[in-house]
Design an enzyme around this catalytic site. Structure first.
Site, mmCIF file in Angstrom:
data_model
loop_
_atom_site.group_PDB
_atom_site.id
_atom_site.type_symbol
_atom_site.label_atom_id
_atom_site.label_comp_id
_atom_site.label_asym_id
_atom_site.label_seq_id
_atom_site.Cartn_x
_atom_site.Cartn_y
_atom_site.Cartn_z
ATOM 1 N N ASP A 51 -32.956 12.363 -5.927
ATOM 2 C CA ASP A 51 -33.087 14.102 -6.142
ATOM 3 C C ASP A 51 -34.874 13.921 -6.468
ATOM 4 O OD1 ASP A 51 -33.455 16.070 -8.162
ATOM 5 O OD2 ASP A 51 -31.651 15.697 -8.975
ATOM 6 N N ALA A 72 -36.819 20.936 -0.427
ATOM 7 C CA ALA A 72 -36.018 20.266 -0.937
ATOM 8 C C ALA A 72 -35.542 21.319 -2.300
ATOM 9 C CB ALA A 72 -35.675 19.520 -1.970
ATOM 10 N N ALA A 73 -34.360 22.215 -1.777
ATOM 11 C CA ALA A 73 -34.176 23.920 -3.010
ATOM 12 C C ALA A 73 -32.641 23.574 -2.726
ATOM 13 C CB ALA A 73 -34.985 24.655 -2.479
ATOM 14 N N TYR A 139 -33.463 33.146 -7.255
ATOM 15 C CA TYR A 139 -34.070 32.460 -5.891
ATOM 16 C C TYR A 139 -35.733 32.515 -5.624
ATOM 17 C CZ TYR A 139 -35.319 30.977 -1.152
ATOM 18 O OH TYR A 139 -35.854 30.282 -0.440
ATOM 19 N N VAL A 184 -26.887 35.072 10.440
ATOM 20 C CA VAL A 184 -27.041 35.342 11.847
ATOM 21 C C VAL A 184 -25.579 33.876 12.309
ATOM 22 C CG1 VAL A 184 -28.731 34.165 14.003
ATOM 23 C CG2 VAL A 184 -29.322 35.865 12.403
#
Ligand code: NAD
Length: 317
Positions: A51, A72-73, A139, A184
């Site tokens: 993590d 990382a997200a 976000y 897409v």
């Protein structure tokens, strides 16, 4: 150079890792595999499952690293509306933890992958880095907050930081989760199966679709470019495409009889998005190489999920 990539098992992280390994660099990678796929990570990468909020693990991984790519997200705009706390913990908290560990260990440069989503609704286009951000989702807020943390902590401790605002990236092996799939990959998947392409809203909303290799080109340039410390830079194609137009082009490209329908109550997001690339051109010598057609074609060719047997000719039935 010695690199650490967080989020290395994700779509962009793995594409970046492949490129850095090909160029002969040493690459370490961290990913908790919450959405990432370990099979995407090239074998040359020293991979650790973990993590980005685990500071002791970061201390170990950061030893002798020249440059960190932080990818990382949690990455879904609609999901962030449902789970803002989680988005704050990973995208903001994880970034602060990483910057603290970087301060402790000492790294020359950090490249943070931010998002064009931070602009939100703006009165004019194209979107320039000096516009006041207007984030419209948890976000986008988390990415903007993380940008500020990265630059602020970096400045205070003499770590060079660069934030790249990536617009709508697409390409081979982009994850296709059943809930909130990226547009897409979702349209390609539906089109090759002769399925239904669902457009949220009237489809006039535009986005700046940028092919993964172009994003990787900008990421690589940011590691060594001079004069980029504490800068925030757009990475897109510089071209806006209406979602309706995207759907029609994909159906035409695949040559299948797929249907395009509208969900009038769907969330269509901001009406327009187009990246101004002046700063990227100046600071990173960035020039997107893939037109939308070329990028879609390359995605179809390189991603086996989009390989379907040729349709049976009518007279053979
Ligand atoms: P992705 O979901 O494929 O990659 C994200 C990776 O981060 C995954 O492998 C996931 O397992 C990992 N991760 C999540 N939480 C973690 C944690 N707590 N600790 C360690 N690893 C964790 O998404 P992507 O499209 O490759 O996006 C990569 C980065 O680029 C993200 O920061 C995203 O916000 C940013 N970005 C992507 C786009 C795009 O269009 N793909 C556009 C703008 C910005």
């Amino acid at each position: 150079m010695n690199f650490l990539i967080t989020g290395v098992a994700g779509f962009l992280g793995a594409a970046l890792a492949r490129r850095l390994v090909r160029e002969g660099h040493q690459v370490r990678g961290l990913d908790d595999l919450s959405t990432g796929d370990p099979n995407r990570v090239p074998p040359e990468v020293l991979f650790t499952r973990g993590d980005v909020n685990d500071r002791p693990k970061l201390w170990t991984l950061l030893h002798d690293i020249d440059c960190v790519y932080h990818l990382a997200a949690r990455v879904s705009v609609p999901e962030s509306v449902l789970y803002p706390r989680e988005y704050n913990q990973v995208n903001v908290g994880g970034t602060v933890t990483l910057m603290e560990a970087i301060r402790d260990v000492g790294v020359r440069r950090v490249i943070f992958v931010s998002s064009g989503a931070v602009y939100g609704h703006q009165p004019t286009q194209p979107l320039r880095e000096d516009m006041l951000p207007n984030p419209g989702s948890p976000y986008a807020v988390s990415k903007l907050a993380a940008e500020h943390y990265v630059h602020t902590i970096g400045r205070r401790w003499g770590v060079e930081t660069v934030a790249l605002r990536v617009f709508n990236a697409y390409g081979p092996h982009q994850p296709l989760p059943p809930a909130y799939p990226p547009v897409v990959a979702n349209f390609l998947y539906q089109a090759v199966r002769g399925g239904t392409l669902v457009i949220h809203g009237d489809g006039t909303q535009t986005r700046d679709f940028v092919y993964v290799d172009d994003v990787v080109q900008a990421l690589v340039a940011a590691a060594t470019a001079p004069g980029v410390a504490y800068q925030t830079i757009n990475v897109g194609s510089g071209v806006e495409t209406a979602v309706r137009d995207l759907a029609e082009r994909i159906v035409a490209l695949t040559g299948r009889r797929a249907q395009i329908i509208h969900n009038p109550r769907g969330q269509s997001g901001v009406p327009r998005m187009r990246a101004d690339l002046t700063k990227a051109r100046r600071l990173l010598r960035y020039e997107p190489r893939f037109s939308l057609e070329a990028g879609l074609q390359a995605t179809l060719e390189q991603d086996s999920r989009f390989h379907m047997p040729a349709p049976v000719p009518q007279q053979a039935l």
